[in-house]
Write an enzyme that holds these catalytic residues in place. Structure first.
Site, short mmCIF file in Angstrom:
data_model
loop_
_atom_site.label_atom_id
_atom_site.label_comp_id
_atom_site.label_asym_id
_atom_site.label_seq_id
_atom_site.Cartn_x
_atom_site.Cartn_y
_atom_site.Cartn_z
N CYS A 199 0.83 -1.22 0.00
CA CYS A 199 0.00 0.00 0.00
C CYS A 199 0.85 1.25 0.00
O CYS A 199 1.84 1.33 0.72
CB CYS A 199 -0.84 0.10 1.27
SG CYS A 199 -2.08 -1.14 1.41
N ARG B 211 -11.80 1.30 -7.02
CA ARG B 211 -11.39 0.91 -5.67
C ARG B 211 -10.83 2.12 -4.92
O ARG B 211 -10.78 2.16 -3.71
CB ARG B 211 -10.32 -0.18 -5.75
CG ARG B 211 -10.13 -0.91 -4.44
CD ARG B 211 -9.15 -2.06 -4.55
NE ARG B 211 -9.17 -2.83 -3.33
CZ ARG B 211 -8.51 -2.51 -2.24
NH1 ARG B 211 -7.74 -1.44 -2.23
NH2 ARG B 211 -8.60 -3.23 -1.14
P1 XMP Z 1 -0.83 -7.11 3.10
O1 XMP Z 1 -0.13 -6.41 4.23
O2 XMP Z 1 -1.25 -8.48 3.43
O3 XMP Z 1 -2.16 -6.25 2.84
O4 XMP Z 1 0.01 -7.02 1.87
C1 XMP Z 1 -3.16 -6.70 1.96
C2 XMP Z 1 -4.31 -5.71 1.97
O5 XMP Z 1 -3.91 -4.44 1.43
C3 XMP Z 1 -5.02 -3.81 0.78
N1 XMP Z 1 -4.57 -3.43 -0.56
C4 XMP Z 1 -4.13 -2.21 -0.88
N2 XMP Z 1 -4.08 -1.07 -0.17
N3 XMP Z 1 -3.11 0.04 -2.01
C5 XMP Z 1 -3.60 0.07 -0.74
O6 XMP Z 1 -3.58 1.12 -0.13
C6 XMP Z 1 -3.12 -1.06 -2.79
O7 XMP Z 1 -2.66 -1.04 -3.91
C7 XMP Z 1 -3.67 -2.24 -2.19
N4 XMP Z 1 -3.88 -3.48 -2.67
C8 XMP Z 1 -4.43 -4.18 -1.64
C9 XMP Z 1 -6.16 -4.82 0.77
O8 XMP Z 1 -7.06 -4.44 1.79
C10 XMP Z 1 -5.47 -6.13 1.08
O9 XMP Z 1 -6.31 -7.07 1.69
#
Ligand code: XMP
Length: 488
Positions: free
Chosen positions: A316, A415
């Protein structure tokens, strides 16, 4: 003299994350074998309180099936067409159920090439041959495909199928099915009623091996969850596609970076009227957002859970790019309080930011019912994508849904902030390849169970009552490996 802005900083809640806290040890009055890590998503009981993220490098049908078989849940991503989403949910629902009722069929006069296409694309190895009245006339399996290209192209199914079908009556037991399959040395058993009509299919693969902890619906099919945009589709064609998908889904997970928005709430309300499955809403990050959604909006009883955390994910960049965020542990504690105040039946999913097994017990101590991770699962065999090698290390790609790479598809644009084109909110990178998901889950289960034992909590509900404390920077250093020669 105004203190308005200074008070905002000094009196605001401390935004603590996983590494800021430790659980205090508690008295353990049970033995290690008695610790129970099962949890629930409202009425759905999960033996493993772990979900895989709705991301296109994490959860497609293979991950969803394997997470559900092992007692967790994989939330299918939505960065693809409705056709592909339908294909994924159908595969998940058809997998490993005792009796498949949505059986793939073909007409006896159809070409062999059509059956081959169905087998190649729908992940099936046998098709029941039925006439216009749905009466069974044969079965056509991969072994019946002729070797010559010409026969595949021009041959009719009726000339290659097995006509003498070994079948079973509706309502037969698993043991009876296993006996007939063994005696006939067959792999597939059509369920046929007294009038010769097809009522289902039992396959050897679905009867064994058994997965005693699998997450299943009332009919014994695996639970199926899919990410969903909160934007209500205006075209009737899109609405019909969603209704078709809805037949196979148990829980839709509204999938946006920040759900605390009027437009998203209104869109979701319309979706809940169109569709019949249950809904988890998210993501949110504060007490106020949860309070508003639970107590001030008129969602129906199919609103069963909240997914929380904003900006904590390992891929993120939302918080860096926008200055706004609610790290998962902070968000969990905030929303857990609101759930307790307004609807204790509602479930809470702590999403993202988990990097170590020890982060799981902390999330439950902060009030979570379930945890969700992409990071833990992106490097497994079951995630989409290929294993690559970089500097001798096996790796797989893991990308944020807000990364440039993921957003070019166009499906996921909503999203984030609608209309925003330039600002990415995620990155794309490699994670180490870690083998199959079973191994990863075993480590996470052990970290969670052992944490619960040290904390003196025999269940997830008990875990919610244990104490957490903020650790100083020096404390953080001391509670990790230190003063050694090696590099960590
Ligand atoms: P982890 O820490 O497991 O987190 O890699 C996965 C969660 O991150 C969210 N997610 C995102 N959040 N930008 C964001 O701000 C992104 O590009 C992104 N892609 C996923 C999502 O809630 C996921 O479950």
């Amino acid at each position: 003299m105004s203190n308005y802005y200074r008070d905002k900083i000094h009196s605001s809640d401390l935004i603590a994350t996983f590494d800021d806290v430790l659980i205090l040890p508690g008295f353990t009055n049970f033995s290690a074998s008695e610790v129970n890590i099962s949890s629930h998503l409202e009425k759905y009981n999960l033996k493993l309180p772990i979900l895989s993220s709705a991301m296109d490098t994490v959860t497609e049908e293979n991950m969803a099936i394997n997470m559900a078989l092992r007692g967790g849940l994989g939330v299918l991503h939505r960065n693809c067409s409705y056709e592909r989403q339908l294909e994924m949910v159908r595969i998940v629902k058809r997998a490993r159920s005792f009796v498949i009722d949505d059986v793939a069929t073909i007409n006896p006069s159809a070409k062999v090439s059509k059956a081959k296409y169905m087998m190649d694309n729908y992940n099936i190895s046998g098709i029941v041959v039925v006439n216009e009245a749905n009466k069974v006339c044969g079965i056509f399996t991969k072994r019946d495909i002729p070797f010559l290209e010409d026969d595949i192209k021009n041959g009719a199914i009726k000339d290659y199928m097995t006509k003498d079908v070994i079948s079973i009556k509706p309502g037969a037991s698993r043991e009876e099915a296993l006996r007939i399959l063994y005696e006939s040395r067959k792999e597939k058993l059509p369920v046929i009623d007294k009038d010769g009509l097809l009522k289902g299919l039992i396959t050897k693969k679905d009867l064994a091996p058994e997965f005693p902890f699998a997450s299943k619906d009332d009919e014994g099919h695996l639970l199926c969850a899919l990410a969903l945009s909160p934007k209500f589709p205006e075209s009737s064609q899109a609405q019909n596609s969603l209704k078709e998908i809805d037949k196979y889904v148990d829980i839709f997970f509204i999938d946006v970076a920040d759900f605390y928005k009027k437009d998203d709430i209104e869109g979701t309300m319309k979706l809940m009227k169109l569709l019949e499955s249950d809904f988890v809403l998210g993501n949110i990050g504060t007490y106020q957002a949860a309070e508003y959604l639970i107590s001030k909006c008129d969602f129906n009883e199919r609103f069963i859970g909240l997914k929380v955390g904003m900006g904590s994910g390992s891929i993120c960049t939302t918080s860096i790019q926008t200055g706004v965020g609610a790290p998962t542990l902070f968000a969990t504690a905030q929303v857990a309080d609101a759930i307790q105040d307004y609807n204790p039946k509602m479930s809470l999913i702590a999403d993202g930011g988990f990097t170590k097994p020890g982060d799981l017990p902390k999330a439950f101590a902060a009030g979570a019912d379930l945890i969700m991770s992409g990071h833990f699962f992106a490097g497994t065999d079951e995630s989409p994508g290929f294993i690559d090698t970089i500097a001798g290390r096996k790796v797989k790609i893991y990308r944020g849904m807000g990364s440039k790479d993921a957003r070019v598809s166009g499906y996921i644009a909503d999203r984030y902030i609608e209309g925003s084109k330039m600002l990415t909110e995620g990155v794309s990178d490699y994670v180490p390849y870690v083998g199959d998901v079973t191994g990863v889950l075993a480590t996470l289960k052990e970290g969670l169970a052992n944490g619960m034992i040290y904390a003196g909590a025999g269940s997830i509900e008990d875990m919610k009552k244990v104490s957490l404390g903020i650790v100083s920077i020096v404390g953080q250093r001391e509670t990790s490996p230190h003063d050694l020669i090696g590099k960590f």
